[in-house]
Design a protein around this motif. Structure first.
Motif, PDB file in Angstrom:
ATOM      1  N   ILE A  76      -7.097   3.360   9.326  1.00 21.56           N
ATOM      2  CA  ILE A  76      -7.154   2.589   7.998  1.00 21.56           C
ATOM      3  C   ILE A  76      -7.117   1.375   8.131  1.00 21.56           C
ATOM      4  N   ASN A  77      -7.635   0.723   7.631  1.00 16.96           N
ATOM      5  CA  ASN A  77      -7.772  -1.188   6.507  1.00 16.96           C
ATOM      6  C   ASN A  77      -6.141  -1.428   6.319  1.00 16.96           C
ATOM      7  N   SER A  78      -5.336  -1.151   7.206  1.00 18.02           N
ATOM      8  CA  SER A  78      -3.459  -1.565   6.759  1.00 18.02           C
ATOM      9  C   SER A  78      -3.312  -2.880   5.855  1.00 18.02           C
ATOM     10  N   PRO A  79      -3.729  -4.013   6.764  1.00 14.47           N
ATOM     11  CA  PRO A  79      -4.177  -4.961   5.586  1.00 14.47           C
ATOM     12  C   PRO A  79      -4.249  -5.137   4.342  1.00 14.47           C
ATOM     13  N   THR A  80      -4.696  -4.550   3.704  1.00 19.45           N
ATOM     14  CA  THR A  80      -5.924  -3.785   1.950  1.00 19.45           C
ATOM     15  C   THR A  80      -4.600  -2.789   1.438  1.00 19.45           C
ATOM     16  N   LEU A  81      -4.234  -1.484   2.295  1.00 16.11           N
ATOM     17  CA  LEU A  81      -4.372  -0.830   1.710  1.00 16.11           C
ATOM     18  C   LEU A  81      -2.035  -1.108   1.785  1.00 16.11           C
ATOM     19  N   LEU A  82      -1.903  -0.976   2.289  1.00 13.84           N
ATOM     20  CA  LEU A  82      -0.225  -0.901   2.685  1.00 13.84           C
ATOM     21  C   LEU A  82       0.572  -1.568   2.262  1.00 13.84           C
ATOM     22  N   ASP A  83       1.352  -2.100   0.945  1.00 10.39           N
ATOM     23  CA  ASP A  83       2.683  -3.011   1.289  1.00 10.39           C
ATOM     24  C   ASP A  83       3.404  -2.591   2.480  1.00 10.39           C
ATOM     25  N   ALA A  84       4.703  -3.888   2.075  1.00  9.19           N
ATOM     26  CA  ALA A  84       5.067  -3.924   3.176  1.00  9.19           C
ATOM     27  C   ALA A  84       6.254  -3.620   3.576  1.00  9.19           C
ATOM     28  N   GLN A  85       6.704  -2.368   3.338  1.00 17.02           N
ATOM     29  CA  GLN A  85       7.486  -1.152   3.115  1.00 17.02           C
ATOM     30  C   GLN A  85       6.248   0.059   3.995  1.00 17.02           C
ATOM     31  N   MET A  86       4.848  -0.354   4.371  1.00 23.06           N
ATOM     32  CA  MET A  86       4.101   0.699   4.455  1.00 23.06           C
ATOM     33  C   MET A  86       4.141   1.573   3.699  1.00 23.06           C
ATOM     34  N   ARG A  87       3.506   1.457   2.568  1.00 21.76           N
ATOM     35  CA  ARG A  87       2.998   2.198   1.313  1.00 21.76           C
ATOM     36  C   ARG A  87       2.288   2.541   1.185  1.00 21.76           C
ATOM     37  N   LEU A  88       1.549   3.380   0.999  1.00 23.59           N
ATOM     38  CA  LEU A  88       0.138   2.860   0.629  1.00 23.59           C
ATOM     39  C   LEU A  88       0.560   2.589  -1.488  1.00 23.59           C
ATOM     40  N   LYS A  89      -0.495   1.987  -1.392  1.00 26.05           N
ATOM     41  CA  LYS A  89      -0.480   0.841  -2.641  1.00 26.05           C
ATOM     42  C   LYS A  89      -1.022   1.623  -4.281  1.00 26.05           C
ATOM     43  N   SER A  90      -1.834   2.552  -4.017  1.00 26.70           N
ATOM     44  CA  SER A  90      -2.399   3.268  -4.307  1.00 26.70           C
ATOM     45  C   SER A  90      -1.579   4.490  -5.055  1.00 26.70           C
ATOM     46  N   LYS A  91      -0.733   4.287  -4.123  1.00 24.39           N
ATOM     47  CA  LYS A  91      -0.202   6.290  -4.344  1.00 24.39           C
ATOM     48  C   LYS A  91       1.462   5.470  -3.211  1.00 24.39           C
TER      49      LYS A  91
END
Length: 446
Positions: A323-338
């Protein structure tokens, strides 16, 4: 009500995440679809099965970034590293492991843990509730891959990963080959003779290059393009980049002396690394390939010493998604949309066993802390862990994001050190000294 951490995928990242969370006092369910649902590369239902190389690469924790990552994982009671140490094979300065006992031990330790349970249930969707870590790796099932793409609103990135062949040791002609680690590196005689070497003169090398270029290759499906990760290029792709490329890569003839002809300098050398503790299997270093099976046996038997080689496993190629982690994950490795879902391991865009396990270690600790209502301090950016997680969660350029091994280029500069070739050793030592201090301080605070 007790909150359970669900981990999807029982590879390096999922196994490490489960161990870390369970050790912190959280109940964990590992959802590993194997062996009920198999993959192209896996052969068993064991957790943490190694499907490509059996090497965790350099174990030098003062001059190598991946060796530093080894150190940090050991300091954090990492299951993957402690098990790798227990099943270590001679490999000079590298950490190579006996793959089957390694996976069997990881599996046994997790199944025996009172807070861990394992199910072979295939997960095909992204749940809206509960605490989840998805660590499904490069061979994420098609159904789950579609669910991830639907949630992220974009196509998953992909590249093709290749596997090197494994040869039976007793089929190698030792009147032509010899045992020696490059530059005799290693503290013991066993380590200094960890690699099996097959020498080639100029004509043999040129013939091999011709054969690699002409061999029949695996074809891609319509619409697929081959975006390879540079550290795992198929041998024939390297040959296509220039006839001398292999002599300056996996077949470089430096640091080695052929005892059968000590006065003759080889034009190129093919190295094989022990693949099990018995020394009955050897993998051909750097010879991952997309050649078809029949072509592989013909081409690899052109190598002096391998004329009658018998193969325990031939090479292969598979699609590797991330996945394109820089756009999808926050600093806690959580999926921003879920945000109830974290991602870890190779699917986040880190490359390599060690890096995958490291991100599993962090994801497991972060998820467990959240469940327990504890605040974890920020992972220090000057540690190897911090440099890697910062890269995938915002430090990398999203438009050109590609899988990345840990390396000192991800670290912030150390003040007061001069650059240049002469200062490299001091600079790397400064990186590792700083990282160890920062990482140990973080562990003490957790």
């Amino acid at each position: 009500m007790t909150q359970v951490l669900h981990i999807v995928g029982g590879g390096m990242a999922g196994s490490e995440a489960a161990w870390q969370a369970a050790e912190m006092g959280v109940d964990v369910i590992i959802h590993e679809m194997r062996p009920t649902v198999g993959t192209f590369a896996h052969q068993t239902g064991n957790l943490a099965e190694m499907v490509c190389s059996n090497s965790f690469r350099s174990d030098d924790d003062e001059q190598n970034a991946v060796g530093l990552l080894h150190w940090e994982m050991r300091a954090a009671n990492g299951l993957i590293m402690t098990t790798a140490d227990a099943h270590r094979l001679p490999a000079g300065g590298a950490l190579a492991v006996d793959r089957d006992p390694f996976a069997e031990t990881v599996t046994a330790k997790l199944r025996a843990h009172p807070r861990v349970s394992v199910t072979d249930q295939e997960v095909t969707s992204l749940p809206d509730e509960g605490h989840w870590i998805f660590a499904t790796g490069p061979l994420t099932s098609p159904a789950l891959g579609e669910a991830i793409r639907a949630e992220t609103g974009s196509d998953a990135l992909a590249f093709f990963d290749a596997i090197a062949p494994i040869v039976y040791a007793d089929s190698i002609d030792m009147s032509k080959a010899w045992m020696q680690s490059r530059y005799d590196k290693g503290e013991t005689e066993e380590e200094r003779t960890a690699y099996l070497n097959c020498p080639m003169d100029r004509d043999q090398y040129e013939a091999l290059i011709d054969a690699l270029l002409a061999a029949e290759k695996t074809e891609f499906h319509e619409g697929e393009t081959a975006g390879y990760f540079d550290a795992c290029l198929p041998i024939e792709v390297m040959a296509e980049r220039g006839r001398e490329t292999l002599r300056h890569g996996p077949m470089k003839p430096v640091g080695l002396t052929n005892p059968h002809a000590p006065d003759v300098k080889p034009h190129a050398v093919v190295q094989l690394r022990r693949d099990n503790a018995l020394g009955t299997l050897f993998n051909i270093v750097g010879f991952q390939t997309k050649m078809k099976y029949g072509a592989q046996t013909d081409v690899f038997r052109m190598i002096p010493g391998l004329e009658n080689a018998s193969f325990a496993r031939l090479g292969g190629i598979h699609r590797n998604t991330f996945i394109n982690s820089p756009t999808l994950l926050d600093a806690q490795m959580r999926l921003k949309s879920k945000p109830n879902i974290r991602f870890a391991g190779q699917i986040t865009g880190v490359e390599g066993y060690v890096e995958s396990a490291a991100m599993g270690l962090l994801a497991g600790r972060m998820a467990a802390a959240e469940i327990l209502g504890r605040d974890l301090p920020e992972v220090p950016k000057d540690s190897a862990m911090g440099a890697l997680i910062h890269h995938i969660t915002g430090g990398a350029e999203a438009k050109t994001f590609q899988p990345m091994n840990v390396n000192f280029g991800l670290f912030r500069p150390v003040d007061g050190l001069k650059g240049g070739r002469r200062g490299r050793k001091d600079r790397y030592k400064a990186y590792t000294d700083r990282a160890k201090t920062e990482w140990q301080t973080w562990l003490d605070q957790c």
